[in-house]
Design a protein around this motif. Structure first.
Motif, short mmCIF file in Angstrom:
data_model
loop_
_atom_site.label_atom_id
_atom_site.label_comp_id
_atom_site.label_asym_id
_atom_site.label_seq_id
_atom_site.Cartn_x
_atom_site.Cartn_y
_atom_site.Cartn_z
N ARG A 275 -2.72 7.76 3.20
CA ARG A 275 -3.14 9.27 3.81
C ARG A 275 -4.52 9.29 3.40
N SER A 276 -4.96 9.09 2.02
CA SER A 276 -6.15 9.11 1.83
C SER A 276 -7.31 8.56 2.76
N ILE A 277 -7.03 7.22 3.15
CA ILE A 277 -7.68 6.56 4.27
C ILE A 277 -7.64 7.18 5.17
N GLY A 278 -6.64 7.61 6.07
CA GLY A 278 -6.64 8.35 7.25
C GLY A 278 -7.27 9.73 7.07
N ASP A 279 -7.13 10.42 6.04
CA ASP A 279 -7.63 11.72 5.86
C ASP A 279 -9.44 11.37 5.91
N ALA A 280 -9.72 10.41 5.27
CA ALA A 280 -11.26 10.26 5.06
C ALA A 280 -11.86 9.71 6.42
N THR A 281 -11.09 9.11 7.04
CA THR A 281 -11.44 8.72 8.55
C THR A 281 -11.38 9.94 9.37
N ARG A 282 -10.47 10.71 9.34
CA ARG A 282 -10.11 12.02 10.08
C ARG A 282 -11.47 12.68 9.90
N PRO B 150 -4.06 5.96 10.08
CA PRO B 150 -3.00 5.52 8.95
C PRO B 150 -2.70 6.93 8.24
N GLY B 151 -1.45 6.84 7.76
CA GLY B 151 -0.96 8.45 7.13
C GLY B 151 -0.40 9.23 8.02
N GLY B 152 -0.68 9.22 9.32
CA GLY B 152 -0.01 10.17 10.33
C GLY B 152 -0.91 11.21 10.84
N TYR B 153 -2.38 10.79 10.85
CA TYR B 153 -3.05 11.73 11.49
C TYR B 153 -3.12 11.69 13.11
N VAL B 154 -2.98 12.53 14.04
CA VAL B 154 -3.06 12.28 15.41
C VAL B 154 -3.95 12.96 16.08
N ILE B 155 -4.71 12.19 16.79
CA ILE B 155 -5.83 12.88 17.32
C ILE B 155 -5.44 12.76 19.13
N VAL B 156 -5.61 14.11 19.56
CA VAL B 156 -5.32 13.92 20.93
C VAL B 156 -6.56 14.69 21.74
N PHE B 157 -7.30 14.15 22.78
CA PHE B 157 -8.30 14.63 23.46
C PHE B 157 -7.75 15.38 24.74
N THR B 158 -8.38 16.56 24.80
CA THR B 158 -7.85 17.72 26.07
C THR B 158 -8.13 16.60 27.50
N ILE C 253 0.85 -1.07 -0.18
CA ILE C 253 -0.09 -0.10 0.05
C ILE C 253 0.90 1.14 0.15
N PRO C 254 0.87 1.97 -1.02
CA PRO C 254 1.54 3.25 -1.13
C PRO C 254 1.21 4.28 0.18
N VAL C 255 2.05 5.04 0.62
CA VAL C 255 1.88 6.27 1.65
C VAL C 255 0.81 6.91 1.22
N GLU C 256 0.72 7.37 0.06
CA GLU C 256 -0.45 8.25 -0.66
C GLU C 256 -1.84 7.48 -0.15
N TRP C 257 -1.94 6.30 -0.63
CA TRP C 257 -3.15 5.67 -0.25
C TRP C 257 -3.57 5.85 1.12
N TYR D 30 6.17 9.98 7.00
CA TYR D 30 4.71 10.84 7.18
C TYR D 30 5.20 12.06 7.49
N THR D 31 4.14 12.91 7.23
CA THR D 31 3.91 14.16 8.05
C THR D 31 2.80 14.17 9.06
N PHE D 32 3.50 14.08 10.21
CA PHE D 32 2.35 14.04 11.27
C PHE D 32 1.42 15.27 11.38
N GLU D 33 0.08 15.05 11.48
CA GLU D 33 -0.74 16.25 11.65
C GLU D 33 -1.66 16.18 12.62
N VAL D 34 -1.49 17.03 13.96
CA VAL D 34 -2.07 16.93 15.15
C VAL D 34 -3.21 17.51 15.00
N THR D 35 -4.34 16.83 15.73
CA THR D 35 -5.87 17.80 16.09
C THR D 35 -5.89 17.36 17.17
#
Ligand SMILES: [Zn+2]
Length: 367
Positions: A148-155, A208-216, A142-146, A190-195
């Motif tokens: 990211r698409s998966i992670g982005d959609a889920t985020r 997947p793809g580097g999307y990080v979610i942190v709760f307060t 699975i290419p990293v680009e895919w 990966y370019t990690f993106e924090v939310t």
């Protein structure tokens, strides 16, 4: 300008196995850049074209330069198209026949390839049905680009119902911690993106793809940034080790494996989207947790962050409010896990941690 090779050239002064060369097409003809030799300009009248290559799917261009015969094998579709557009009419009929030949060879080979790939997949499935080896093998394709698409959609799906903290000390602090860790990941694609999400839930996860979610809620519970760093290091390693993708492929089964092997990106992203929010809370296997723990510990050490933060945090949480803490339901801290972490931490060379650029108490006060 992009001047990477796009063809293979043969001739005297060049290796017998051919030399990667770059062919540029213009209305005047070709310009060929050869390694360690002056570039050669050839007019369309001075060259001949045939189909060639092992599968007859390449354009073979021959010319003579300063009495030396040269041949270039063009395989790049962009160059072949440019050639057909720029070539003069008298070269066209022959060229069109050659191009048709190339196209026929290509489509014939595609059919053959599809049958071959199908057979191989079938065989693999019979051999490895249900086995982790097949899942892992599929995941490496699975290419990293895919990813990211998966992670982005889920985020996107996940954040739709959430209150996002867009800026402020907490966001800056989590970004600083993530950055410190990411810098120490070798060959990190990966370019990690924090939310940061405003919620009392004590949890953090990475998609997947580097999307990080942190709760307060997690930031409020943590006594120090080291504890947050410990959790994040573990989560980032789930991403780097592609554990989320392994879970997805395993959950979706054979359909996902076939989709990956035939190179259908939209298909896989669509399938993953059906999993939706579940993706965000997929439970990892025991082995995956151990891998993320140990690699996370080493990453903390490389980033010069106190590596006992993670152990403390999990231990503290499991003592206080076991049932309310989501992080523990997805990452149960068994006694064995804590012991193994402590043992691994003890083997790391002692070092003085480098402090973060923020005051933790001030960050918490701003929540
Ligand atoms: Zn985990």
């Amino acid at each position: 300008m992009n001047d990477s090779p796009n063809a293979l050239c043969f001739g005297s002064n060049l290796p017998a196995a051919g030399a990667p060369c770059r062919v540029e097409v213009s209305s005047a003809g070709l310009r060929v850049e050869l390694p360690d030799l002056p570039a050669e300009a050839i007019s369309f009248t001075g060259l001949s074209v045939t189909a060639g290559g092992f599968d007859q799917d390449q354009l073979v261009v021959k010319w003579t330069h300063g009495g030396v015969e040269r041949t270039a094998y063009l395989k790049d579709p962009a160059v072949i198209t440019a050639f057909r557009q720029a070539a003069p009419p008298d070269l066209m009929p022959h060229l069109e026949r050659t191009a048709a030949h190339v196209r026929r060879a290509r489509s014939g080979r595609r059919t053959l390839l599809a049958v071959a790939v199908g057979s191989v997949i079938g065989l693999l499935l019979i051999l490895w049905l249900g086995s982790d080896a097949l899942v892992r093998m599929a995941v490496t394709h699975i290419p990293v680009e895919w990813e990211r698409s998966i992670g982005d959609a889920t985020r996107g799906q996940f954040l739709a119902g959430q209150q996002v903290v867009k800026e402020g000390p907490a966001v800056a602090a989590v970004q600083e911690i993530t950055q410190r860790l990411a810098e120490q990941i070798p060959n990190n694609p990966y370019t990690f993106e924090v939310t940061v999400v405003r919620s009392d839930v004590v949890n953090a996860f990475a998609l997947p793809g580097g999307y990080v979610i942190v709760f307060t809620g997690l930031l409020k519970k943590a006594d120090s940034p080291d504890e947050v760093a410990g959790v994040l290091s573990h989560e980032l390693n789930h991403v780097v080790l592609r554990h989320g993708l392994e879970r997805i492929v395993k959950t979706l089964g054979i359909v996902a494996v076939v989709t990956i092997f035939v190179g259908n990106q939209e298909g896989l992203v669509g399938l993953a989207k059906q999993l939706g929010i579940e993706l965000a809370t997929l439970k990892f296997g025991r082995e995956q947790e151990m891998e993320a723990d140990l690699q996370g510990l080493r990453l903390l050490h490389r980033a010069k962050i106190a590596s006992d933060g993670m152990i403390h945090f999990f231990e503290r949480l499991s003592e206080s409010d076991k049932l309310q803490v989501e992080l523990l339901s997805t990452h149960p801290m068994s006694a064995a896990r804590a012991e193994r972490l402590k043992a691994a931490a003890a083997t790391l060379p002692k070092q003085e941690p480098v402090p973060f650029g923020f005051e933790w108490k001030a960050v918490q006060a701003g929540l």
